[in-house]
Design an enzyme around this catalytic site. Sequence first.
Site, mmCIF file in Angstrom:
data_model
loop_
_atom_site.group_PDB
_atom_site.id
_atom_site.type_symbol
_atom_site.label_atom_id
_atom_site.label_comp_id
_atom_site.label_asym_id
_atom_site.label_seq_id
_atom_site.Cartn_x
_atom_site.Cartn_y
_atom_site.Cartn_z
ATOM 1 N N ASP A 204 -33.998 14.189 -4.915
ATOM 2 C CA ASP A 204 -33.546 12.786 -4.961
ATOM 3 C C ASP A 204 -34.021 12.135 -6.251
ATOM 4 O O ASP A 204 -34.676 12.766 -7.088
ATOM 5 C CB ASP A 204 -34.106 12.018 -3.757
ATOM 6 C CG ASP A 204 -33.368 12.324 -2.471
ATOM 7 O OD1 ASP A 204 -32.237 11.847 -2.310
ATOM 8 O OD2 ASP A 204 -33.923 13.053 -1.624
ATOM 9 N N ASP A 210 -35.263 6.563 1.245
ATOM 10 C CA ASP A 210 -34.448 6.959 2.410
ATOM 11 C C ASP A 210 -33.812 8.331 2.154
ATOM 12 O O ASP A 210 -32.618 8.455 1.918
ATOM 13 C CB ASP A 210 -33.392 5.900 2.725
ATOM 14 C CG ASP A 210 -32.508 5.571 1.526
ATOM 15 O OD1 ASP A 210 -32.876 5.922 0.385
ATOM 16 O OD2 ASP A 210 -31.441 4.957 1.741
ATOM 17 N N ASP A 212 -32.139 11.476 3.072
ATOM 18 C CA ASP A 212 -31.377 11.835 4.264
ATOM 19 C C ASP A 212 -30.859 13.263 4.280
ATOM 20 O O ASP A 212 -30.181 13.656 5.228
ATOM 21 C CB ASP A 212 -30.223 10.853 4.488
ATOM 22 C CG ASP A 212 -29.342 10.690 3.271
ATOM 23 O OD1 ASP A 212 -29.492 11.461 2.303
ATOM 24 O OD2 ASP A 212 -28.479 9.787 3.286
ATOM 25 N N ASP A 213 -31.159 14.080 3.259
ATOM 26 C CA ASP A 213 -30.713 15.474 3.309
ATOM 27 C C ASP A 213 -31.782 16.406 2.755
ATOM 28 O O ASP A 213 -32.455 16.104 1.776
ATOM 29 C CB ASP A 213 -29.403 15.657 2.539
ATOM 30 C CG ASP A 213 -29.506 15.215 1.080
ATOM 31 O OD1 ASP A 213 -29.962 16.018 0.244
ATOM 32 O OD2 ASP A 213 -29.131 14.061 0.786
ATOM 33 N N TYR A 316 -34.452 14.802 -9.305
ATOM 34 C CA TYR A 316 -33.294 15.315 -10.050
ATOM 35 C C TYR A 316 -33.663 15.751 -11.474
ATOM 36 O O TYR A 316 -33.314 16.852 -11.912
ATOM 37 C CB TYR A 316 -32.198 14.244 -10.127
ATOM 38 C CG TYR A 316 -31.422 14.037 -8.864
ATOM 39 C CD1 TYR A 316 -30.730 15.082 -8.257
ATOM 40 C CD2 TYR A 316 -31.341 12.774 -8.272
ATOM 41 C CE1 TYR A 316 -29.998 14.883 -7.095
ATOM 42 C CE2 TYR A 316 -30.606 12.567 -7.112
ATOM 43 C CZ TYR A 316 -29.943 13.624 -6.528
ATOM 44 O OH TYR A 316 -29.216 13.417 -5.380
ATOM 45 N N ARG A 504 -27.111 5.470 5.869
ATOM 46 C CA ARG A 504 -26.462 4.514 4.967
ATOM 47 C C ARG A 504 -25.021 4.185 5.333
ATOM 48 O O ARG A 504 -24.450 3.249 4.790
ATOM 49 C CB ARG A 504 -26.468 5.080 3.539
ATOM 50 C CG ARG A 504 -27.831 5.549 3.085
ATOM 51 C CD ARG A 504 -27.743 6.361 1.812
ATOM 52 N NE ARG A 504 -29.019 6.993 1.480
ATOM 53 C CZ ARG A 504 -29.223 7.777 0.440
ATOM 54 N NH1 ARG A 504 -28.214 8.027 -0.369
ATOM 55 N NH2 ARG A 504 -30.398 8.316 0.209
#
Length: 666
Positions: A204, A210, A212-213, A316, A504
């Site tokens: 991320d 948040d 989420d994966d 990233y 989201r």
Amino acid sequence: MFQDNPLLAQLKKQIQETLPKKEGSIKATDRGFGFLEVDSKESFFIPPNYMKNVMHGDRVMAVIRTEKEREVAEPQELIEQFITRFIGRVKLIRDRLHVVPDHPQLKDAIKARPVKGLNPELLKEGDWVVANMTRHPLVGDNKTFFCEIKEKITDSNDKIAPWWVTLARHDLPNAEPAPQESWSMLEEGLERQDLTELPFITIDGDSTKDMDDAIYTVAKEDGSFEITIAIADPTSYIEVGDKMDKEARERGFTIYLPGRNIPMLPRELSDELCSLLENEKRPALCCRVSIDSSGVIQDDIHFFAAWIKSQGRLAYDNVSDLLEHGACENWAPNEIIFEQIKALHGFANARSDWRAANAVVFPDRPDYRFELSEDNDVIAIHTDPRRTANRMIEEAMITANICAGRVLQEKFGFGVYNYHNGFNPEKLDTAMDFLTNAEAPFEKEQLLTLEGFSALRRWLNAQDTTYLDNRLRKFQAYSEVGNTPAAHYAMGLDVYATWTSPIRKYGDMINHRLLKAVISGQEPSQTPDDSVGEEIAIHRRNHRMAERDVADWLYVRLLKDAVKDATVFTAEIFDINRAGMRVRLLENGAAAFIPAPLILDNKERIECNGELGIVNIDKIKEYQLGDQLEVTIAEVRSATRQLVAKPVKQFPAPEAEKAPAESAEA
């Protein structure tokens, strides 16, 4: 006079009844007069004294009469009022409250009073307010416009005004949902596999909370892959129809604005209980599937519930540096995490290659990120290119959404699906004219199929310029959301149902509940009704408009000195109409308008052709959609948050015009 004399008033009414009438929309000008626009080709002049009874944008019925040898329109009946609820700024005229609407074409102050309970002493010159129009001169016995101030948004000089005003304009919440005292997991009849020992990783942004994966990838010796995509599971805490569920549906999405976001769910869920934090045990909904060495998704799609524990919270840029340059200056993964990165990279390359050859891959465009000071001033704008790690996660999410689309189609025949119909049927013939002129190797019948449209998109991506691509986009349908499976032509996919961002997106929460029904074998706790697509479309449109509005405001702040500094920018043309060109500044993402007179101040020599997407100078094509050019900022319009630019390149007079001047000098 007519109002005071009943006979004259009656006579006037009888005369007007014999005059022709036209229905149209009001177009105001800066000089007091206006026009009644009946259609694209017919309009009538409205003198300033008649314009006092209407506003720009009003739809009215008007009588057409001849005054001073000129046809004019006098608005008589209001059909549709342009503004009812609006955002404006307080203006005190002789110490009396007025509101000036925040709209480029609405500049007159409207008499106002606050609603009961709102203290007028709190309203100062320039303050931002929400108001409702309560009187219109064409309705009843009203003689003037009048409005009621419903609420104060913020003070005139508040630096946070761009966010608060924009959210109020689009009637969006300005805070996250209220927290609950406690959260407990629902009894859903799901058996969760314990995958906490597997080295799942998240990738991320540095500041993301948040998450989420999370992904676990196995690279096999034959070049194939097995990937397990774990998605955060807020529906394990939120029951269908409860207070939190209803609020999430009303919000639709997390609101992402430059510099801040407003979550769809309370932060204790989105950032804590559900976020797939490193070394924290979390409930997840998972999809496991095999991908062969050529990137083809296999038929062994398996959805299941699980407990997972992320073993690597990666960023990233760090992962991209590692893969693109062989090392990252301030970070290095352990051996287990490095193997996961390599496996995910291999998977992503296989899938990306397959999509590039068989579906549609969009050209990479950078993201623009505002850096704000603590008191909400714009410090800088950063350009974030889409790098290797971004594409890795993107391929994993696209794969997961294809899998969900297939499973829901097979099990139920419904779900929350994203789809795109290719060309708008009414515009396909015009699109074919462009393609034929460009000697494109496609027939009309091909473009009605997913395979043919995808082939066209790939062909366009391979062209030397983006002109044809930009032009054809105007003839395409919009992406939509619905509750039945349909192809997504723009992505080149036969089915696509998102479920990878339930923190989201409310639509993803619905798909989670459907997938849980697939896993448990029970009836779904929720099914998407026929209105879900329209709801999601409205939310998405409002959010995009809000994001654009805040960005425009911040760009005006950032570029306030650009005119004085004569800063030169590289711009890309993304729209051309008869008034000029719209461009995007590639250094920072700002949109600007270049009026035709700033390209060349000679109406006889310049033609801006919106139909063809070109600008001709002396009947020679000088600019077209997709072209890049150097520009400077000519004007920063703070009141309307608009940037006006002009090309650096100047166009001298033709030789025929120069000759007389040169002879005179001689």
